[in-house]
Design a protein around this motif. Sequence first.
Motif, PDB file in Angstrom:
ATOM      1  N   ARG A 235       0.831  -1.211   0.000  1.00 27.03           N
ATOM      2  CA  ARG A 235       0.000   0.000   0.000  1.00 27.03           C
ATOM      3  C   ARG A 235       0.864   1.259   0.000  1.00 27.03           C
ATOM      4  N   ALA A 236       1.873   1.288   0.865  1.00 24.88           N
ATOM      5  CA  ALA A 236       2.742   2.463   0.950  1.00 24.88           C
ATOM      6  C   ALA A 236       3.502   2.675  -0.360  1.00 24.88           C
ATOM      7  N   ALA A 237       4.002   1.602  -0.946  1.00 19.67           N
ATOM      8  CA  ALA A 237       4.772   1.718  -2.183  1.00 19.67           C
ATOM      9  C   ALA A 237       3.909   2.215  -3.332  1.00 19.67           C
ATOM     10  N   LEU A 238       2.674   1.718  -3.413  1.00 24.77           N
ATOM     11  CA  LEU A 238       1.778   2.165  -4.480  1.00 24.77           C
ATOM     12  C   LEU A 238       1.440   3.644  -4.324  1.00 24.77           C
ATOM     13  N   LEU A 239       1.162   4.069  -3.106  1.00 23.67           N
ATOM     14  CA  LEU A 239       0.856   5.483  -2.876  1.00 23.67           C
ATOM     15  C   LEU A 239       2.067   6.360  -3.188  1.00 23.67           C
ATOM     16  N   ASP A 240       3.261   5.908  -2.807  1.00 22.35           N
ATOM     17  CA  ASP A 240       4.477   6.664  -3.102  1.00 22.35           C
ATOM     18  C   ASP A 240       4.707   6.772  -4.609  1.00 22.35           C
ATOM     19  N   ALA A 241       4.239   5.767  -5.351  1.00 30.20           N
ATOM     20  CA  ALA A 241       4.392   5.770  -6.818  1.00 30.20           C
ATOM     21  C   ALA A 241       3.280   6.572  -7.506  1.00 30.20           C
ATOM     22  N   GLY A 242       2.395   7.181  -6.708  1.00 30.41           N
ATOM     23  CA  GLY A 242       1.337   8.000  -7.285  1.00 30.41           C
ATOM     24  C   GLY A 242       0.124   7.214  -7.735  1.00 30.41           C
ATOM     25  N   VAL A 243       0.002   5.974  -7.272  1.00 30.11           N
ATOM     26  CA  VAL A 243      -1.137   5.136  -7.653  1.00 30.11           C
ATOM     27  C   VAL A 243      -2.284   5.358  -6.662  1.00 30.11           C
ATOM     28  N   GLN A 244      -3.439   5.734  -7.169  1.00 29.31           N
ATOM     29  CA  GLN A 244      -4.616   5.916  -6.320  1.00 29.31           C
ATOM     30  C   GLN A 244      -5.245   4.555  -6.030  1.00 29.31           C
ATOM     31  N   LEU A 245      -5.540   4.321  -4.764  1.00 28.91           N
ATOM     32  CA  LEU A 245      -6.134   3.059  -4.354  1.00 28.91           C
ATOM     33  C   LEU A 245      -7.626   3.245  -4.095  1.00 28.91           C
ATOM     34  N   THR A 246      -8.426   2.461  -4.793  1.00 33.04           N
ATOM     35  CA  THR A 246      -9.880   2.584  -4.662  1.00 33.04           C
ATOM     36  C   THR A 246     -10.534   1.261  -5.033  1.00 33.04           C
ATOM     37  N   PRO A 247     -11.650   0.911  -4.390  1.00 34.24           N
ATOM     38  CA  PRO A 247     -12.343  -0.327  -4.772  1.00 34.24           C
ATOM     39  C   PRO A 247     -12.832  -0.255  -6.218  1.00 34.24           C
ATOM     40  N   PHE A 248     -12.782  -1.372  -6.915  1.00 32.17           N
ATOM     41  CA  PHE A 248     -13.271  -1.393  -8.293  1.00 32.17           C
ATOM     42  C   PHE A 248     -14.799  -1.507  -8.311  1.00 32.17           C
ATOM     43  N   ALA A 249     -15.387  -1.997  -7.224  1.00 33.85           N
ATOM     44  CA  ALA A 249     -16.842  -2.206  -7.172  1.00 33.85           C
ATOM     45  C   ALA A 249     -17.479  -1.098  -6.347  1.00 33.85           C
TER      46      ALA A 249
END
Length: 249
Positions: A235-249
Amino acid sequence: MDLNADLGEGFGIWRLGDDEALLDVVTSANVACGFHGGDPSTMRRVCAAAAERGVAIGAQVGYRDLAGFGRRHIEYGFTELRDEVTYQIGALDAFCRAFGTRVRYLKPHGALYHAAAVDQAQAAALVAAVNDYDRELPVLCAPGSVLAQLAVGAGVRVVAEGFADRGYLPNGSLVPRTALGALVTDPDQVAERAVRMATERTVVAVDGTVIPCQVDSICLHGDTPGAVASATMVRAALLDAGVQLTPFA
């Protein structure tokens, strides 16, 4: 990008993994529906915790095989498998509704996941169960699988899934759990693989081959050693890479 994890897979007094800790990390929860793992009290507990955190709940349906944890292939007739999958969705949905939410997608577990990737009859039974229960439920599965193809043909939304903590073969399939390289347990490596999936849309196979990995959800297994540490780092690595985390449903 969506982060999903297999949760609620304990049974009775036995608990598998740290469901609550993982629910603080993921955006979607694949909750076992009592056939390969889980029981009514476990389902209720996980649904309550997921609803409180705003995590989307999916029905993690499997073979009726508690002893084998749903990882042994079973030959099913179309009608029987369709009905058992429908039963599992409905059971989980009852607990979701108790906490003001609902089942938002379907994901097959274990041996059923792999069978539906190649077996027309078993894949068709899963699609039929979705059509019977709620045609709006997306199906979370391997990209390019038979299940994905049949679901698209039936007008069911397909969400492609990748595995940051599992090894891949050069043909894009997962390394069997009985083979060397099946699991990736180093949290740093898991996080690196997840970022690559999300940003470059590729994954490195066990032989070093770089293969396409066009996915919209990344799975982290709750029963993998160090699952919480890996999920937190992912989670931390994805956020640091600028990836937004959100449910697909």
